[in-house]
Design a protein around this motif. Structure first.
Motif, PDB file in Angstrom:
ATOM      1  N   ARG A  13       0.829  -1.208   0.000  1.00  0.00           N
ATOM      2  CA  ARG A  13       0.000   0.000   0.000  1.00  0.00           C
ATOM      3  C   ARG A  13       0.859   1.252   0.000  1.00  0.00           C
ATOM      4  NH1 ARG A  13      -5.295  -0.380   3.106  1.00  0.00           N
ATOM      5  NH2 ARG A  13      -5.485   1.422   1.774  1.00  0.00           N
ATOM      6  N   HIS A  14       0.243   2.334  -0.432  1.00  0.00           N
ATOM      7  CA  HIS A  14       0.907   3.643  -0.427  1.00  0.00           C
ATOM      8  C   HIS A  14       1.291   4.023   1.001  1.00  0.00           C
ATOM      9  CE1 HIS A  14      -0.416   4.336  -4.537  1.00  0.00           C
ATOM     10  NE2 HIS A  14      -1.598   3.889  -4.175  1.00  0.00           N
ATOM     11  N   SER A  15       2.446   4.601   1.169  1.00  0.00           N
ATOM     12  CA  SER A  15       2.909   5.172   2.442  1.00  0.00           C
ATOM     13  C   SER A  15       3.064   4.154   3.563  1.00  0.00           C
ATOM     14  CB  SER A  15       1.951   6.278   2.919  1.00  0.00           C
ATOM     15  OG  SER A  15       1.824   7.259   1.924  1.00  0.00           O
ATOM     16  N   ILE A  16       2.934   2.863   3.272  1.00  0.00           N
ATOM     17  CA  ILE A  16       3.139   1.833   4.290  1.00  0.00           C
ATOM     18  C   ILE A  16       4.213   0.886   3.756  1.00  0.00           C
ATOM     19  CG2 ILE A  16       2.103  -0.012   5.653  1.00  0.00           C
ATOM     20  CD1 ILE A  16      -0.619   1.319   5.170  1.00  0.00           C
ATOM     21  N   PRO A  17       5.436   0.947   4.288  1.00  0.00           N
ATOM     22  CA  PRO A  17       6.478   0.056   3.777  1.00  0.00           C
ATOM     23  C   PRO A  17       6.190  -1.391   4.141  1.00  0.00           C
ATOM     24  CG  PRO A  17       7.272   1.280   5.672  1.00  0.00           C
ATOM     25  CD  PRO A  17       5.895   1.808   5.353  1.00  0.00           C
ATOM     26  N   GLY A  18       6.602  -2.295   3.288  1.00  0.00           N
ATOM     27  CA  GLY A  18       6.420  -3.710   3.549  1.00  0.00           C
ATOM     28  C   GLY A  18       5.183  -4.267   2.886  1.00  0.00           C
ATOM     29  N   ALA A  19       5.059  -5.585   2.927  1.00  0.00           N
ATOM     30  CA  ALA A  19       3.925  -6.285   2.325  1.00  0.00           C
ATOM     31  C   ALA A  19       3.098  -6.900   3.442  1.00  0.00           C
ATOM     32  CB  ALA A  19       4.425  -7.383   1.382  1.00  0.00           C
ATOM     33  N   PHE A  20       1.803  -7.026   3.181  1.00  0.00           N
ATOM     34  CA  PHE A  20       0.895  -7.630   4.151  1.00  0.00           C
ATOM     35  C   PHE A  20       0.195  -8.806   3.491  1.00  0.00           C
ATOM     36  CE2 PHE A  20       1.350  -3.176   5.124  1.00  0.00           C
ATOM     37  CZ  PHE A  20       1.784  -3.240   6.428  1.00  0.00           C
ATOM     38  N   PRO A  21       0.334 -10.032   3.973  1.00  0.00           N
ATOM     39  CA  PRO A  21       1.195 -10.422   5.086  1.00  0.00           C
ATOM     40  C   PRO A  21       2.666 -10.287   4.706  1.00  0.00           C
ATOM     41  CG  PRO A  21       0.288 -12.375   4.035  1.00  0.00           C
ATOM     42  CD  PRO A  21      -0.361 -11.193   3.377  1.00  0.00           C
ATOM     43  N   ALA A  47       2.026   0.763 -12.134  1.00  0.00           N
ATOM     44  CA  ALA A  47       2.617   0.929 -10.803  1.00  0.00           C
ATOM     45  C   ALA A  47       4.139   0.980 -10.885  1.00  0.00           C
ATOM     46  CB  ALA A  47       2.203  -0.229  -9.896  1.00  0.00           C
ATOM     47  N   ARG A  48       4.717   1.593  -9.855  1.00  0.00           N
ATOM     48  CA  ARG A  48       6.163   1.547  -9.620  1.00  0.00           C
ATOM     49  C   ARG A  48       6.342   0.910  -8.242  1.00  0.00           C
ATOM     50  NH1 ARG A  48       8.963   7.038  -9.542  1.00  0.00           N
ATOM     51  NH2 ARG A  48       8.959   6.747 -11.791  1.00  0.00           N
ATOM     52  N   ILE A  49       7.179  -0.129  -8.189  1.00  0.00           N
ATOM     53  CA  ILE A  49       7.442  -0.838  -6.946  1.00  0.00           C
ATOM     54  C   ILE A  49       8.951  -0.877  -6.728  1.00  0.00           C
ATOM     55  CG2 ILE A  49       7.297  -3.099  -5.795  1.00  0.00           C
ATOM     56  CD1 ILE A  49       4.603  -3.481  -7.226  1.00  0.00           C
ATOM     57  N   TYR A  50       9.364  -0.637  -5.469  1.00  0.00           N
ATOM     58  CA  TYR A  50      10.778  -0.667  -5.098  1.00  0.00           C
ATOM     59  C   TYR A  50      11.054  -1.927  -4.272  1.00  0.00           C
ATOM     60  CZ  TYR A  50      10.376   4.327  -6.105  1.00  0.00           C
ATOM     61  OH  TYR A  50      10.128   5.534  -6.704  1.00  0.00           O
ATOM     62  N   THR A  51      12.177  -2.596  -4.547  1.00  0.00           N
ATOM     63  CA  THR A  51      12.576  -3.766  -3.773  1.00  0.00           C
ATOM     64  C   THR A  51      14.072  -3.705  -3.476  1.00  0.00           C
ATOM     65  OG1 THR A  51      12.982  -5.072  -5.781  1.00  0.00           O
ATOM     66  CG2 THR A  51      10.807  -5.291  -4.772  1.00  0.00           C
ATOM     67  N   GLY A  52      14.463  -4.396  -2.419  1.00  0.00           N
ATOM     68  CA  GLY A  52      15.872  -4.502  -2.074  1.00  0.00           C
ATOM     69  C   GLY A  52      16.037  -5.374  -0.849  1.00  0.00           C
ATOM     70  N   PRO A  53      17.261  -5.810  -0.569  1.00  0.00           N
ATOM     71  CA  PRO A  53      17.493  -6.654   0.600  1.00  0.00           C
ATOM     72  C   PRO A  53      17.230  -5.878   1.888  1.00  0.00           C
ATOM     73  CG  PRO A  53      19.567  -6.033  -0.415  1.00  0.00           C
ATOM     74  CD  PRO A  53      18.477  -5.521  -1.303  1.00  0.00           C
ATOM     75  N   ALA A  54      16.569  -6.520   2.833  1.00  0.00           N
ATOM     76  CA  ALA A  54      16.240  -5.867   4.106  1.00  0.00           C
ATOM     77  C   ALA A  54      17.437  -5.890   5.046  1.00  0.00           C
ATOM     78  CB  ALA A  54      15.056  -6.576   4.754  1.00  0.00           C
ATOM     79  N   GLY A  55      17.636  -4.796   5.747  1.00  0.00           N
ATOM     80  CA  GLY A  55      18.661  -4.734   6.774  1.00  0.00           C
ATOM     81  C   GLY A  55      20.090  -4.712   6.278  1.00  0.00           C
ATOM     82  N   VAL A  56      20.295  -4.373   5.017  1.00  0.00           N
ATOM     83  CA  VAL A  56      21.645  -4.333   4.459  1.00  0.00           C
ATOM     84  C   VAL A  56      22.003  -2.872   4.182  1.00  0.00           C
ATOM     85  CG1 VAL A  56      23.135  -5.062   2.563  1.00  0.00           C
ATOM     86  CG2 VAL A  56      21.348  -6.609   3.411  1.00  0.00           C
ATOM     87  N   GLU A  57      23.014  -2.376   4.893  1.00  0.00           N
ATOM     88  CA  GLU A  57      23.430  -0.987   4.687  1.00  0.00           C
ATOM     89  C   GLU A  57      23.993  -0.796   3.294  1.00  0.00           C
ATOM     90  OE1 GLU A  57      25.631   1.306   7.504  1.00  0.00           O
ATOM     91  OE2 GLU A  57      25.071  -0.092   9.097  1.00  0.00           O
TER      92      GLU A  57
END
Length: 102
Positions: A13-21, A47-57
């Protein structure tokens, strides 16, 4: 959550990071996903969707542009199908089963 043999449905969803579930871990990694926008396009919603590894600086965020219902996109060990797009509700994605032929 674990992978389903038929895939699992997730909403972004817009303005809510992450996926549910939340997306399941794959290969010992977690994925960050967020929705850039849903907007009218030439033949329907895009749509435009952004993805990347979580917790990786300093990790690279991948931008998936101009997606419409029925499109497939990948990020690392995750493969998605865009099921529905809505201006109000964002994107509904099917996380496809993990490939076993690597």
């Amino acid at each position: 959550m674990t992978d389903s043999p038929n895939g699992t449905v997730h909403r972004v969803r817009h303005s809510i990071p992450g996926a549910f579930p939340p997306l399941p871990e794959r290969g010992g990694e977690h994925l960050d996903i967020s929705l850039g926008y849903v907007a009218p396009g030439g033949s329907g919603l895009r749509a435009r969707i952004y993805t990347g590894p979580a917790g990786v600086e300093n990790s690279v965020t991948v931008t998936h542009e101009d997606l419409c219902a029925g499109d497939l996109f990948n990020c690392r060990a995750w493969r998605f199908e865009v099921l529905r797009l809505s201006l109000e509700d964002g994107a509904e994605l099917r996380l496809l089963p993990e490939s076993r032929h690597d």
